[in-house]
Design a protein around this motif. Structure first.
Motif, PDB file in Angstrom:
ATOM      1  N   LEU A   1       0.822  -1.208   0.000  1.00 20.97           N
ATOM      2  CA  LEU A   1       0.000   0.000   0.000  1.00 20.97           C
ATOM      3  C   LEU A   1       0.858   1.261   0.000  1.00 20.97           C
ATOM      4  O   LEU A   1       0.480   2.263  -0.614  1.00 20.97           O
ATOM      5  CB  LEU A   1      -0.985  -0.016   1.166  1.00 20.97           C
ATOM      6  CG  LEU A   1      -2.023  -1.137   1.106  1.00 20.97           C
ATOM      7  CD1 LEU A   1      -2.965  -1.064   2.297  1.00 20.97           C
ATOM      8  CD2 LEU A   1      -2.798  -1.120  -0.203  1.00 20.97           C
ATOM      9  N   GLY A   2       2.018   1.208   0.637  1.00 19.91           N
ATOM     10  CA  GLY A   2       2.946   2.337   0.550  1.00 19.91           C
ATOM     11  C   GLY A   2       3.444   2.527  -0.878  1.00 19.91           C
ATOM     12  O   GLY A   2       3.532   3.654  -1.384  1.00 19.91           O
ATOM     13  N   THR A   3       3.737   1.430  -1.548  1.00 22.40           N
ATOM     14  CA  THR A   3       4.136   1.476  -2.953  1.00 22.40           C
ATOM     15  C   THR A   3       2.994   2.006  -3.811  1.00 22.40           C
ATOM     16  O   THR A   3       3.203   2.779  -4.746  1.00 22.40           O
ATOM     17  CB  THR A   3       4.569   0.073  -3.430  1.00 22.40           C
ATOM     18  OG1 THR A   3       5.660  -0.365  -2.616  1.00 22.40           O
ATOM     19  CG2 THR A   3       4.978   0.083  -4.889  1.00 22.40           C
ATOM     20  N   ALA A   4       1.770   1.609  -3.475  1.00 22.43           N
ATOM     21  CA  ALA A   4       0.594   2.068  -4.215  1.00 22.43           C
ATOM     22  C   ALA A   4       0.451   3.585  -4.118  1.00 22.43           C
ATOM     23  O   ALA A   4       0.200   4.256  -5.120  1.00 22.43           O
ATOM     24  CB  ALA A   4      -0.666   1.388  -3.682  1.00 22.43           C
ATOM     25  N   VAL A   5       0.626   4.129  -2.916  1.00 26.38           N
ATOM     26  CA  VAL A   5       0.536   5.579  -2.736  1.00 26.38           C
ATOM     27  C   VAL A   5       1.606   6.273  -3.574  1.00 26.38           C
ATOM     28  O   VAL A   5       1.325   7.245  -4.290  1.00 26.38           O
ATOM     29  CB  VAL A   5       0.673   5.966  -1.246  1.00 26.38           C
ATOM     30  CG1 VAL A   5       0.853   7.477  -1.081  1.00 26.38           C
ATOM     31  CG2 VAL A   5      -0.525   5.472  -0.462  1.00 26.38           C
ATOM     32  N   HIS A   6       2.821   5.781  -3.522  1.00 20.85           N
ATOM     33  CA  HIS A   6       3.912   6.382  -4.299  1.00 20.85           C
ATOM     34  C   HIS A   6       3.619   6.318  -5.795  1.00 20.85           C
ATOM     35  O   HIS A   6       3.803   7.295  -6.521  1.00 20.85           O
ATOM     36  CB  HIS A   6       5.229   5.668  -3.982  1.00 20.85           C
ATOM     37  CG  HIS A   6       6.363   6.175  -4.784  1.00 20.85           C
ATOM     38  ND1 HIS A   6       6.978   7.396  -4.529  1.00 20.85           N
ATOM     39  CD2 HIS A   6       7.015   5.644  -5.841  1.00 20.85           C
ATOM     40  CE1 HIS A   6       7.933   7.594  -5.398  1.00 20.85           C
ATOM     41  NE2 HIS A   6       7.995   6.537  -6.214  1.00 20.85           N
ATOM     42  N   LEU A   7       3.146   5.171  -6.247  1.00 18.96           N
ATOM     43  CA  LEU A   7       2.837   4.984  -7.662  1.00 18.96           C
ATOM     44  C   LEU A   7       1.768   5.991  -8.123  1.00 18.96           C
ATOM     45  O   LEU A   7       1.932   6.652  -9.155  1.00 18.96           O
ATOM     46  CB  LEU A   7       2.349   3.554  -7.890  1.00 18.96           C
ATOM     47  CG  LEU A   7       2.165   3.069  -9.307  1.00 18.96           C
ATOM     48  CD1 LEU A   7       2.340   1.571  -9.340  1.00 18.96           C
ATOM     49  CD2 LEU A   7       0.845   3.454  -9.888  1.00 18.96           C
ATOM     50  N   VAL A   8       0.706   6.115  -7.356  1.00 12.89           N
ATOM     51  CA  VAL A   8      -0.377   7.013  -7.728  1.00 12.89           C
ATOM     52  C   VAL A   8       0.108   8.475  -7.715  1.00 12.89           C
ATOM     53  O   VAL A   8      -0.178   9.238  -8.634  1.00 12.89           O
ATOM     54  CB  VAL A   8      -1.599   6.832  -6.816  1.00 12.89           C
ATOM     55  CG1 VAL A   8      -2.616   7.935  -7.021  1.00 12.89           C
ATOM     56  CG2 VAL A   8      -2.226   5.459  -7.060  1.00 12.89           C
ATOM     57  N   ARG A   9       0.865   8.828  -6.686  1.00 17.20           N
ATOM     58  CA  ARG A   9       1.343  10.214  -6.598  1.00 17.20           C
ATOM     59  C   ARG A   9       2.285  10.575  -7.730  1.00 17.20           C
ATOM     60  O   ARG A   9       2.195  11.651  -8.297  1.00 17.20           O
ATOM     61  CB  ARG A   9       2.022  10.441  -5.249  1.00 17.20           C
ATOM     62  CG  ARG A   9       1.036  10.574  -4.125  1.00 17.20           C
ATOM     63  CD  ARG A   9       1.710  10.906  -2.823  1.00 17.20           C
ATOM     64  NE  ARG A   9       0.715  11.111  -1.794  1.00 17.20           N
ATOM     65  CZ  ARG A   9       0.936  10.977  -0.519  1.00 17.20           C
ATOM     66  NH1 ARG A   9       2.155  10.652  -0.079  1.00 17.20           N
ATOM     67  NH2 ARG A   9      -0.027  11.165   0.360  1.00 17.20           N
ATOM     68  N   THR A  10       3.179   9.673  -8.079  1.00 15.94           N
ATOM     69  CA  THR A  10       4.143  10.005  -9.136  1.00 15.94           C
ATOM     70  C   THR A  10       3.516   9.930 -10.523  1.00 15.94           C
ATOM     71  O   THR A  10       3.897  10.693 -11.410  1.00 15.94           O
ATOM     72  CB  THR A  10       5.375   9.081  -9.086  1.00 15.94           C
ATOM     73  OG1 THR A  10       4.955   7.717  -9.166  1.00 15.94           O
ATOM     74  CG2 THR A  10       6.159   9.292  -7.800  1.00 15.94           C
ATOM     75  N   ALA A  11       2.556   9.053 -10.711  1.00 13.83           N
ATOM     76  CA  ALA A  11       1.931   8.895 -12.035  1.00 13.83           C
ATOM     77  C   ALA A  11       0.938  10.019 -12.329  1.00 13.83           C
ATOM     78  O   ALA A  11       0.642  10.270 -13.486  1.00 13.83           O
ATOM     79  CB  ALA A  11       1.235   7.552 -12.129  1.00 13.83           C
ATOM     80  N   THR A  12       0.424  10.663 -11.290  1.00 13.41           N
ATOM     81  CA  THR A  12      -0.601  11.686 -11.517  1.00 13.41           C
ATOM     82  C   THR A  12      -0.033  13.097 -11.409  1.00 13.41           C
ATOM     83  O   THR A  12      -0.797  14.054 -11.362  1.00 13.41           O
ATOM     84  CB  THR A  12      -1.769  11.518 -10.525  1.00 13.41           C
ATOM     85  OG1 THR A  12      -1.254  11.547  -9.184  1.00 13.41           O
ATOM     86  CG2 THR A  12      -2.491  10.203 -10.760  1.00 13.41           C
TER      87      THR A  12
END
Length: 106
Positions: A94-105
């Motif tokens: 879930l930490g990776t998910a947050v990072h992924l969403v923040r950097t992709a958007t």
């Protein structure tokens, strides 16, 4: 436009974020699964690497799904119980998910 607004929905990820920050003692399975699925959708649509899928990550995902839609598992309800290892995996995914969403958007 008005037509576009009718297709929008709001997903409250705050309970999952509070848990990741250590401000909640337990992970809300709805917010956890929504964050995981949203990050997977973002990864697929932006060409980012997908979140972990094997081993304990698969067990954690299955427990989140069971908590959200227990009838898929022929249950009336399901409340996940997490091992220490699974909690570590959940925090990582879930930490990776947050990072992924923040950097992709951005």
């Amino acid at each position: 436009t008005a037509d576009e607004a009718s297709y929008r929905s709001t997903t409250d990820l705050d309970p999952a974020l509070r848990w990741l920050r250590g401000r909640a003692g337990t992970l809300d399975p709805v917010a956890g699964l929504n964050l995981w699925n949203w990050a997977e959708d973002v990864a697929r649509s932006t060409g980012q690497p997908l979140l972990p899928h094997g081993g304990q990550a698969a067990v954690c995902y299955r427990k989140l799904v069971a908590a959200n839609v227990p009838w898929l598992f022929e249950l009336d309800e399901f409340r996940p119980r997490w091992s220490a290892r699974q909690l570590t995996v959940l925090r990582h995914v879930l930490g990776t998910a947050v990072h992924l969403v923040r950097t992709a958007t951005r």
